[in-house]
Scaffold this motif. Structure first.
Motif, mmCIF file in Angstrom:
data_model
loop_
_atom_site.group_PDB
_atom_site.id
_atom_site.type_symbol
_atom_site.label_atom_id
_atom_site.label_comp_id
_atom_site.label_asym_id
_atom_site.label_seq_id
_atom_site.Cartn_x
_atom_site.Cartn_y
_atom_site.Cartn_z
ATOM 1 N N SER A 167 -4.436 -2.855 5.151
ATOM 2 C CA SER A 167 -3.082 -2.830 4.591
ATOM 3 C C SER A 167 -2.661 -1.386 4.300
ATOM 4 O O SER A 167 -1.480 -1.049 4.373
ATOM 5 N N ILE A 168 -3.642 -0.517 3.995
ATOM 6 C CA ILE A 168 -3.329 0.910 3.798
ATOM 7 C C ILE A 168 -3.020 1.563 5.145
ATOM 8 O O ILE A 168 -2.015 2.260 5.302
ATOM 9 N N VAL B 247 -2.379 2.443 -8.731
ATOM 10 C CA VAL B 247 -1.489 2.302 -7.576
ATOM 11 C C VAL B 247 -0.908 0.895 -7.417
ATOM 12 O O VAL B 247 -0.225 0.621 -6.439
ATOM 13 N N TYR C 72 -8.287 5.893 -6.640
ATOM 14 C CA TYR C 72 -7.201 4.965 -6.953
ATOM 15 C C TYR C 72 -7.756 3.630 -7.462
ATOM 16 O O TYR C 72 -8.753 3.137 -6.952
ATOM 17 N N VAL D 262 0.484 1.234 6.604
ATOM 18 C CA VAL D 262 1.633 2.019 6.131
ATOM 19 C C VAL D 262 1.411 3.522 6.250
ATOM 20 O O VAL D 262 2.295 4.306 5.889
ATOM 21 N N LEU D 263 0.253 3.953 6.740
ATOM 22 C CA LEU D 263 0.028 5.388 6.918
ATOM 23 C C LEU D 263 0.929 5.924 8.025
ATOM 24 O O LEU D 263 1.230 5.214 8.981
ATOM 25 N N ALA E 10 0.806 -1.212 0.000
ATOM 26 C CA ALA E 10 0.000 0.000 0.000
ATOM 27 C C ALA E 10 0.847 1.273 0.000
ATOM 28 O O ALA E 10 0.294 2.365 0.099
ATOM 29 N N LEU E 11 2.159 1.135 -0.127
ATOM 30 C CA LEU E 11 3.002 2.329 -0.065
ATOM 31 C C LEU E 11 2.670 3.383 -1.123
ATOM 32 O O LEU E 11 2.642 4.565 -0.813
ATOM 33 N N PRO E 12 2.388 2.961 -2.397
ATOM 34 C CA PRO E 12 2.022 3.985 -3.387
ATOM 35 C C PRO E 12 0.783 4.790 -2.979
ATOM 36 O O PRO E 12 0.734 6.003 -3.202
ATOM 37 N N VAL E 13 -0.192 4.115 -2.355
ATOM 38 C CA VAL E 13 -1.396 4.823 -1.910
ATOM 39 C C VAL E 13 -1.037 5.846 -0.840
ATOM 40 O O VAL E 13 -1.425 7.022 -0.915
ATOM 41 N N ALA E 14 -0.261 5.406 0.159
ATOM 42 C CA ALA E 14 0.117 6.306 1.250
ATOM 43 C C ALA E 14 0.899 7.513 0.718
ATOM 44 O O ALA E 14 0.683 8.651 1.144
ATOM 45 N N LEU F 64 -2.750 -3.985 -3.863
ATOM 46 C CA LEU F 64 -2.578 -3.826 -2.421
ATOM 47 C C LEU F 64 -2.268 -5.150 -1.747
ATOM 48 O O LEU F 64 -1.646 -5.196 -0.698
#
Lengths: 173, 227
Positions: free
Chosen positions: B59-60, B223, B207, B63-64, A157-161, B226
């Motif tokens: 999963s998002i 993107v 996205y 990494v936030l 998910a790094l690209p989203v973040a 995921l």
């Protein structure tokens, strides 16, 4: 020594009712193809379906068959299996691919809004899994060659973040 | 009496005109980047859609940058009891081991439920009514949460909350940025929720996880996967 020879096929329908798949794997045709491919055990997670497969101990050299309805975690079953036959839900697809196990996805043709076949077809095109329907499952098993499968590289998910940070003005690193 | 009607004839068009100007203004700013500094915090609403949707969303969240996206409000459908539990596990893992102060944890993460606008297989006609109830509930939740950032990925659960957030934008009560991530299961066609947010220009950032979808919906950003 016994363990080395044990090759299990694990079938999962998730939380759905997918009798067509349970019936298909319980059929003589499919069990015969699996036995011919060298599998020794068949374990079926049958969910809310009403078709009860017939249990076999497999002592006479045929495929040993066992089933259960639900389990809080199917991870252990996936890990100990040599082949997985699954419904098209993204959860069990990616759980299996991440374990690097050979996978046959069977699409439920009775569902009205069948967008799930999109994902299975795409991943089959990219050679990460095999894809079929309950009616053609025995053909899929007969024709499959496990060597042709390519390992799946898990996404992240790094690209989203990164894009979110950039949009909000946070340093996106 | 006639005078009142006369006044009304002036006031109504004026209200409509003001509203239209405001709506145009809001649509102009949707999708325009913001300028938070790295010392600021954004109140973040995370909508968990159940099953695979929840797995992708977490999963998002994983990494936030948690220092910026705080406090975090998790919302799941009332019929879904697994998703909030999974989010709770993730949040508890973030609290340092030596810190047994549970009050701190409660401050940065909150967990709530919302009425579902549409059950799987429900007809589109009856779902208009249930969506209305869900929107009322969503407005109430939006008053409580006052989100600045909304992250959602379908299914229907996110629509009432996005509508509520949009009403707040038009009313000038709270500006929020909506981030929509289409599910990995959508390879060739958007989901109903995705299509709505895309066509109505309600998502600030949209996205998708497959290149085919990006080609079909050029305002979307690709993107990668995921999962």
């Amino acid at each position: 020594m016994e363990e080395e020879k044990k090759r299990t096929v694990f079938v999962t329908v998730g939380t759905t009712c997918f009798d067509a798949l349970v019936k298909a794997v319980d059929s003589h045709q499919v069990k015969e193809e699996l036995r011919r491919k060298g599998y020794t055990h068949l374990v079926i997670q049958m969910g809310r379906g009403s078709h009860i497969p017939s249990k076999f101990s497999g002592e006479d050299g045929s495929l040993a068959v066992d089933y259960f309805t639900f389990s809080p975690s199917i991870a252990d079953y996936l890990r100990s299996a040599s082949l997985i036959i699954s419904h098209a839900g993204s959860g069990s697809i990616f759980e299996t691919l991440r374990l690097g196990k050979p996978l046959i996805v069977v699409v439920n043709e009775d569902l009205m809004d069948n967008h799930q076949s999109e994902l299975a077809e795409e991943l089959a095109d990219r050679k990460h899994l095999f894809y079929g329907s309950p009616r053609t499952l025995h053909d899929t098993i007969r024709a499959m060659s496990l060597e042709s499968l390519l390992p799946y590289q898990p996404g992240n998910a790094l690209p989203v973040a990164k894009l979110m940070n950039r949009f909000l003005g946070f340093p996106s690193g | 009496m006639g005078e009142q009607i006369g006044n009304f004839c002036y006031i109504l068009p004026a209200i409509v005109a003001i509203l239209m100007v405001r709506v145009t203004y809001v649509f102009y700013w949707v999708g325009k980047p913001l300028q938070f500094s790295k010392y600021e915090r954004v109140r973040t609403l995370i909508i968990l859609g159940s099953g695979g949707h929840t797995a992708e969303m977490l999963s998002i969240v994983n990494v936030l940058q948690k220092d910026w996206f705080t406090p975090r409000f998790y919302v799941a459908a009332a019929t879904d009891n697994m998703s909030l539990q999974k989010a709770q596990v993730l949040e508890e893992a973030l609290v340092p081991q030596d810190e047994t102060n549970s009050n701190k944890k409660l401050e940065v993460a909150k967990f709530m439920q919302i009425y579902r606008s549409r059950e799987v297989g429900q007809s589109y006609i009856t779902s208009i009514w249930t969506t209305l109830i869900a929107v009322m509930h969503a407005l109430w939740l939006t008053i409580k949460i006052r989100p600045q950032v909304i992250i959602c990925n379908g299914p229907g659960t996110c629509i009432p909350l996005c509508i509520a957030a949009f009403v707040f934008k038009i009313a000038g009560l709270r500006w929020s940025s909506i981030f929509y991530v289409e599910s990995i299961a959508r390879v060739r066609k958007l989901s109903l929720s995705g299509l709505l947010l895309y066509k109505l220009h309600m998502a600030d950032q949209f996205y998708v996880q497959w290149p085919k979808l990006q080609r079909k919906y050029p305002r979307a950003q690709y993107v990668g996967c995921l999962m």
